[in-house]
Design an enzyme around this catalytic site. Structure first.
Site, PDB file in Angstrom:
ATOM      1  N   THR A  78       0.840  -1.212   0.000  1.00  0.00           N
ATOM      2  CA  THR A  78       0.000   0.000   0.000  1.00  0.00           C
ATOM      3  C   THR A  78       0.870   1.255   0.000  1.00  0.00           C
ATOM      4  OG1 THR A  78      -1.718  -1.191   1.185  1.00  0.00           O
ATOM      5  CG2 THR A  78      -1.822   1.216   1.282  1.00  0.00           C
ATOM      6  N   GLN A 192       0.975  -9.097  -6.343  1.00  0.00           N
ATOM      7  CA  GLN A 192       0.494 -10.486  -6.495  1.00  0.00           C
ATOM      8  C   GLN A 192       1.373 -11.293  -7.448  1.00  0.00           C
ATOM      9  OE1 GLN A 192      -2.074 -12.097  -4.944  1.00  0.00           O
ATOM     10  NE2 GLN A 192      -2.794 -10.335  -3.777  1.00  0.00           N
ATOM     11  N   GLY A 213       6.090  -7.916   1.259  1.00  0.00           N
ATOM     12  CA  GLY A 213       6.704  -9.082   1.898  1.00  0.00           C
ATOM     13  C   GLY A 213       5.749 -10.222   2.204  1.00  0.00           C
ATOM     14  N   HIS A 214       4.529  -9.881   2.666  1.00  0.00           N
ATOM     15  CA  HIS A 214       3.678 -10.953   3.218  1.00  0.00           C
ATOM     16  C   HIS A 214       2.951 -11.773   2.163  1.00  0.00           C
ATOM     17  CE1 HIS A 214      -0.487  -9.039   3.147  1.00  0.00           C
ATOM     18  NE2 HIS A 214       0.264  -7.998   2.882  1.00  0.00           N
ATOM     19  N   CYS A 343     -16.665  -4.504   1.410  1.00  0.00           N
ATOM     20  CA  CYS A 343     -17.841  -4.124   2.192  1.00  0.00           C
ATOM     21  C   CYS A 343     -17.819  -2.612   2.351  1.00  0.00           C
ATOM     22  CB  CYS A 343     -17.720  -4.743   3.580  1.00  0.00           C
ATOM     23  SG  CYS A 343     -19.017  -5.866   3.957  1.00  0.00           S
TER      24      CYS A 343
HETATM   25  N1  PLP Z   1      -1.721  -4.449  -4.256  1.00  0.00           N
HETATM   26  C1  PLP Z   1      -2.258  -5.662  -4.443  1.00  0.00           C
HETATM   27  C2  PLP Z   1      -2.487  -6.146  -5.840  1.00  0.00           C
HETATM   28  C3  PLP Z   1      -2.602  -6.454  -3.353  1.00  0.00           C
HETATM   29  O1  PLP Z   1      -3.152  -7.652  -3.557  1.00  0.00           O
HETATM   30  C4  PLP Z   1      -2.377  -5.950  -2.054  1.00  0.00           C
HETATM   31  C5  PLP Z   1      -2.781  -6.728  -0.863  1.00  0.00           C
HETATM   32  O2  PLP Z   1      -3.769  -7.435  -0.874  1.00  0.00           O
HETATM   33  C6  PLP Z   1      -1.784  -4.685  -1.911  1.00  0.00           C
HETATM   34  C7  PLP Z   1      -1.479  -3.962  -3.033  1.00  0.00           C
HETATM   35  C8  PLP Z   1      -1.493  -4.111  -0.566  1.00  0.00           C
HETATM   36  O3  PLP Z   1      -0.309  -4.670  -0.061  1.00  0.00           O
HETATM   37  P1  PLP Z   1       0.024  -4.584   1.526  1.00  0.00           P
HETATM   38  O4  PLP Z   1      -0.961  -5.501   2.189  1.00  0.00           O
HETATM   39  O5  PLP Z   1       1.428  -5.054   1.628  1.00  0.00           O
HETATM   40  O6  PLP Z   1      -0.141  -3.167   1.916  1.00  0.00           O
END
Ligand code: PLP
Length: 408
Positions: A78, A192, A213-214, A343
């Site tokens: 994000t 992704q 990272g996650h 939601c």
């Molecule tokens: N962009 C995409 C395509 C994602 O799938 C996600 C998380 O679901 C994010 C950005 C956000 O990443 P983070 O959770 O590391 O902030």
């Protein structure tokens, strides 16, 4: 839920939301947590922490085809998306006030969409939404048409590498090539894509790329923005001037080390992981279609293919039911997945991605996203397939009882 051996007693099919940390990433991170040292300090502990950061930067760069100096550590996907989009918008507009246009695909994650909406509402950005086809793909010619007759007014093009809901992979290098004909910088959210398909920052031609990272077996709360050396960015927050003066804040050394270990692991095992996940994904899709409820797969699916669609993504439309009801019923049966829809004020909304692909509001409500990862097994897929019929029957009954008619 854990059994006496600490093994989960549920089936986890939501790796797209977050995937378990790899044991070696946990080990590296916990080792580092026991050590003191701010990577900006000049004494021995500080220099040791700095060394870990720089070695991690090198590993990450090597794994995704970048130079170490192009890796800027952030708190995750994000923040990387926000820094890329707001930072570039402000820098490009400062250099030339005519540059206020953003060209962004309609299927982006909210980390991009909401950032763009913010710039539109508060900073005078003009957005041209890049439409997708029925599988969710942006065509390079759509980008060319959107650039149009006034390329000098475009601040940035942003198109995600792979979609988080339906798994569609975009022709990123071709999109970057079109924008570069007009000297327009290009960002891609590759959160992704990394770890699942081949991602090479330099070869893609991108100027900016977000990773997290996650999603790859590293920790939550850490990520990176890949930024070419000539990318100009206005920082979002101000402070000690870390990370090429654009991302201030003491670095989270343990998380960065865990992230780098996960990235190295993914790069070393990607091909076998892709092949394994494609097989599991296809088993899941074929099994769900054979269940007899008229289940459809959305997006770009070709059995055996791991390039047009993320290997670990199965996105299904189940007729006659609401995806959220299905999710809760499957959860009660021990299978965890997601719908992909958001939601708003407690009211489930159909996914903007499915609507952008031309699906009706009604149909989009029956969506279910199942995402596989490094811990997924055939037994997980079979457990989902075994739980599906009873969940669908109950969700369809609930749908008829609440609305009088099934969702189509
Ligand atoms: N962009 C995409 C395509 C994602 O799938 C996600 C998380 O679901 C994010 C950005 C956000 O990443 P983070 O959770 O590391 O902030």
């Amino acid at each position: 839920m854990l059994d006496s051996t600490n093994a989960p007693t549920f089936v986890y099919l939501d790796h797209g939301a977050t995937t378990p940390m790899l044991p070696e990433a946990i080990e590296a991170m916990t080792d580092q947590m026991a050590m003191v040292g701010n990577a900006s300090s000049l004494h021995t502990s500080g220099r040791l922490a700095r060394r870990v950061v720089e070695e991690s930067r090198e590993s990450i760069a090597q794994a995704i085809g970048a130079r170490p100096s192009e890796v800027l550590f952030t708190s995750g996907g994000t923040e990387s998306d926000n820094l890329a989009i707001k930072g570039t918008f402000w820098a490009r507009r400062d250099a030339d006030p005519r540059r206020v246009r953003l060209l962004v695909s309609t299927v982006e994650h909210h980390a991009v969409l909401d950032c763009v909406h913010f710039l539109e509402a508060h900073e005078g950005a003009k957005v041209t939404w890049l439409e997708v086809d029925h599988v969710g793909r942006v065509h390079p010619e759509t980008v060319r048409a959107a650039i149009g007759a006034d390329p000098e007014t475009v601040a940035l093009v942003s198109v995600m590498w792979a979609n988080n809901e339906v798994g569609t992979v975009q022709p990123i290098a071709e999109i970057a090539a079109v924008a570069h004909e007009f000297a327009i910088p290009v960002h891609s959210d590759a959160v992704q894509a990394v770890g699942q398909i081949a991602v090479d920052f330099t070869a893609s031609g991108l100027d900016l790329m977000s990773v997290s990272g996650h999603k790859i077996g590293g920790p939550l709360g850490v990520g990176a923005l890949l930024a070419r050396r000539d990318a100009r960015l206005v920082p979002l927050s101000h402070g000690g001037g870390h990370e090429r003066q654009v991302r201030s804040g003491s670095l989270d050394v343990p998380a960065i080390r865990g992230f780098a270990v996960a990235m190295r692991h993914c790069a070393a095992h990607r091909e076998e992981a892709t092949a394994r996940m494609v097989t599991l994904r296809d088993r899941l899709i074929v099994g769900a279609q054979a269940a007899g409820f008229g289940v459809q797969v959305t997006g770009a699916w070709e059995p055996g293919d791991g390039t047009g669609r993320l290997p670990g993504n199965a996105h299904l439309l189940v007729p006659g039911c609401d995806g959220d009801s299905l999710l809760y019923l499957l959860d009660a049966a021990g299978v965890q997945c997601s719908t992909g829809s958001a939601c708003q004020a407690g009211v489930p909304q159909p996914s903007h991605v499915l609507l952008a692909m031309g699906m009706s509001d009604h149909k989009a409500r029956g969506a279910l996203r199942l995402t596989l990862g490094h811990t997924s097994t055939e037994a997980d897929v079979d457990a989902f397939l075994a739980a599906l019929p009873a969940a669908v029957e109950r969700a369809q009954r609930a749908q008829v009882a609440t609305s009088g008619k099934p969702t189509r």
